[in-house]
Design an enzyme around this catalytic site. Structure first.
Site, PDB file in Angstrom:
ATOM      1  CE  LYS A 133     -26.065  -5.580 -43.416  1.00 23.03           C
ATOM      2  NZ  LYS A 133     -26.591  -4.595 -45.252  1.00 23.03           N
ATOM      3  CE  LYS A 187     -27.906  -2.308 -35.347  1.00 25.57           C
ATOM      4  NZ  LYS A 187     -28.200  -1.466 -36.670  1.00 25.57           N
ATOM      5  CE  LYS A 214     -35.563  -1.084 -41.349  1.00 23.10           C
ATOM      6  NZ  LYS A 214     -34.717  -0.618 -42.360  1.00 23.10           N
TER       7      LYS A 214
HETATM    8  P1  ADP Z   1     -31.711  -2.225 -39.375  1.00 32.31           P
HETATM    9  O1  ADP Z   1     -30.891  -2.275 -38.763  1.00 32.31           O
HETATM   10  O2  ADP Z   1     -33.087  -2.128 -38.598  1.00 32.31           O
HETATM   11  O3  ADP Z   1     -31.844  -2.552 -40.537  1.00 32.31           O
HETATM   12  P2  ADP Z   1     -30.667   0.054 -41.093  1.00 32.31           P
HETATM   13  O4  ADP Z   1     -29.459  -0.597 -41.507  1.00 32.31           O
HETATM   14  O5  ADP Z   1     -31.849   0.290 -42.364  1.00 32.31           O
HETATM   15  O6  ADP Z   1     -30.837  -0.303 -39.790  1.00 32.31           O
HETATM   16  O7  ADP Z   1     -30.514   1.621 -40.699  1.00 32.31           O
HETATM   17  C1  ADP Z   1     -31.032   2.925 -41.373  1.00 32.31           C
HETATM   18  C2  ADP Z   1     -30.377   3.810 -39.878  1.00 32.31           C
HETATM   19  O8  ADP Z   1     -30.867   3.854 -38.758  1.00 32.31           O
HETATM   20  C3  ADP Z   1     -29.170   3.840 -40.192  1.00 32.31           C
HETATM   21  O9  ADP Z   1     -28.855   5.026 -40.159  1.00 32.31           O
HETATM   22  C4  ADP Z   1     -28.878   2.894 -38.902  1.00 32.31           C
HETATM   23  O10 ADP Z   1     -27.096   3.615 -38.556  1.00 32.31           O
HETATM   24  C5  ADP Z   1     -29.634   3.998 -38.253  1.00 32.31           C
HETATM   25  N1  ADP Z   1     -30.081   2.989 -37.041  1.00 32.31           N
HETATM   26  C6  ADP Z   1     -30.609   1.431 -37.216  1.00 32.31           C
HETATM   27  N2  ADP Z   1     -30.704   1.179 -36.112  1.00 32.31           N
HETATM   28  C7  ADP Z   1     -30.003   1.794 -35.110  1.00 32.31           C
HETATM   29  C8  ADP Z   1     -30.031   1.951 -33.808  1.00 32.31           C
HETATM   30  N3  ADP Z   1     -31.048   0.572 -32.998  1.00 32.31           N
HETATM   31  N4  ADP Z   1     -30.058   2.682 -33.478  1.00 32.31           N
HETATM   32  C9  ADP Z   1     -29.550   3.883 -33.597  1.00 32.31           C
HETATM   33  N5  ADP Z   1     -29.250   4.409 -35.007  1.00 32.31           N
HETATM   34  C10 ADP Z   1     -29.686   3.283 -35.405  1.00 32.31           C
END
Ligand code: ADP
Ligand code: TRP
Length: 321
Positions: free
Chosen positions: A110, A189, A192
C-alpha cells in the site's frame, strides 16, 4: 464450523473479489454458520469520503445478495454495527510485536502504491485479527493477499492464550489455488487500488471497453503462442466460460490464427452472460432497499450477541472484569 470473512467498501467489487472471496464464501454458507461483514472501519484507512463509504457499503450488500448470499443461511452485516470489535482490537494490540506488523507485505504494498503511512494502515491487521477472533471463527475464506493477515491472527491469538489462558480459537485461512490471485487488465493482481479492475456489475458499454482494453503483446494473430495459458484473457475466460470452451480458445490461441480482438470479444460475451442472473437479481434488490437494510440490521444484532460473549470471556481472562 464457523466461517467468517469481510470485504472493504472501498470501491466497486470486481472479478478478483468475486472469484477470490465472494463465490467461495457464498458456497461455504451451506457448510456451517457463516458470518460475512462489510469492513467499513477498515475502509477508513484508505477512503476519506463519508458519502462514498455509505454508498459503497450498501453496494457491497447488494452485490453479495445478488450473487447468492442467502440471509437465511449466512449473516451479512456492517463491521461498525459490532463496535465491540474495536475494544478487542485494543486488547490484542498490546500483545502484537511491532516486528509482526513491519513484516506485512500488504502494508508495504500500500505504501509502495502511494498511500501515506499512518497508524491505522499499520495497525490494520490487528483490527482484522479482532474481527476473526471475536466470532470464534474456524475458517476464513480469502484471496491469497490476505493469507498473511490470517497467519498474524493466529500468532496474536496464541500470544493472548499463552499470556492470559486459553481464550481464542485459532482460525484457518481457506484459499482456492485456482482463483487465489485473479489478474487485472495489466496482468498484475486485480485490485481496486491498481486501476486495473473489471467490475462484477456496471454499465455494459464501460465494461465492454475495459475487457477490450486488456493489455496484450504485439504478436500477430497468425503467430503460434506457446504461452497461451499465461494470457490474461484466457485466464479470465477460464473463470467465466465452461471448461471445454475455455480450453478450445486456449488451444486456438496456442496454435495461432486467433486474434486478440476476437478472443476479448468472446471473453466479454461469456463474462456478461455469467452474471446475467445476478444482474437481474440486483436490479430487483435495488427496488427493495428496505429489505437490504433489514438484512443488515437483523444480521448485526445476531453477530453482536455472539461477539459480546467472546469479548466478555476475553475481558475476564485479562483481568478487566
Ligand atoms: P482490493 O485489493 O481490490 O482492495 P480487497 O482487499 O477489498 O480487494 O479484498 C477483498 C477480498 O477479495 C479479499 O479476500 C481478497 O483476498 C480478495 N481479492 C481481492 N483481489 C483479488 C484478486 N485479484 N484475486 C483473488 N482474490 C482477490
Ligand atoms: N482485510 C480484508 C481485505 O482487505 C478485509 C477484512 C477485514 C477481512 N477483516 C477481515 C477479511 C476479517 C477476512 C476476515 O480484503
Amino acid at each position: 464450523m464457523r466461517i467468517l470473512s469481510g470485504i472493504q467498501p472501498s470501491g466497486a467489487l470486481h472479478l478478483g473479489n468475486y472469484f477470490g472471496m465472494m463465490k467461495p464464501a457464498i458456497e461455504l454458507q451451506e457448510q456451517g454458520e457463516a458470518l460475512y461483514f462489510i469492513a467499513n472501519y477498515h475502509s477508513m484507512t484508505s477512503l476519506l469520503d463519508a458519502a462514498a463509504r455509505r454508498r459503497n457499503t450498501l453496494d457491497v450488500a447488494l452485490d453479495f445478495l445478488a450473487c447468492g448470499l442467502d440471509p437465511q443461511k449466512a449473516l451479512l452485516f456492517r463491521q461498525s454495527d459490532v463496535p465491540e470489535v474495536t475494544e478487542l482490537a485494543w486488547m490484542l494490540t498490546t500483545l502484537t510485536p511491532m516486528g509482526l506488523l513491519e513484516r506485512c507485505t500488504s502494508y508495504k504494498d500500500k505504501i509502495a502504491h502511494g498511500l501515506s503511512p499512518h497508524h491505522g494502515l499499520f495497525a490494520y491487521p490487528v483490527l482484522m485479527a479482532a474481527d476473526i477472533l471475536i466470532y470464534d471463527s474456524n475458517v476464513v475464506p480469502v484471496g491469497r493477499d490476505q493469507k498473511q493477515h490470517v497467519e498474524i491472527t493466529r500468532d496474536i491469538a496464541t500470544k493472548f492464550n499463552e499470556t492470559y489462558g486459553q481464550t481464542f480459537i485459532l482460525p484457518e485461512p481457506r484459499i482456492r489455488e485456482e482463483t487465489a490471485s485473479v489478474p487485472g487488465s495489466d496482468g498484475q493482481k486485480m485490485s481496486k487500488s491498481y486501476n486495473n479492475t473489471i467490475e462484477i456489475f456496471g454499465q455494459e458499454k464501460t465494461l465492454r471497453k475495459k475487457v477490450m482494453g486488456l493489455v496484450m503483446d504485439s504478436r500477430a494473430p497468425q503467430e503460434a503462442k506457446p504461452d497461451a495459458e499465461k494470457n490474461i484473457a484466457i485466464q479470465l475466460l477460464r473463470l467465466v466460460a465452461p471448461p471445454g470452451e475455455a480450453r478450445e480458445y486456449e488451444d486456438r490461441l496456442r496454435a495461432g490464427g486467433l486474434g486478440y480482438g476476437d478472443l476479448k470479444k468472446a471473453l466479454f460475451e461469456y463474462y456478461w452472460n455469467y452474471f446475467a442472473a445476478a444482474r437481474a437479481k440486483r436490479a430487483e434488490l435495488e427496488a427493495n432497499i428496505v429489505y437490504v437494510h433489514r438484512v443488515l440490521d437483523e444480521s448485526a444484532a445476531k453477530a453482536r450477541a455472539l461477539a459480546r460473549q467472546v469479548l466478555a470471556r476475553a475481558r475476564v481472562a485479562c483481568g478487566l472484569d
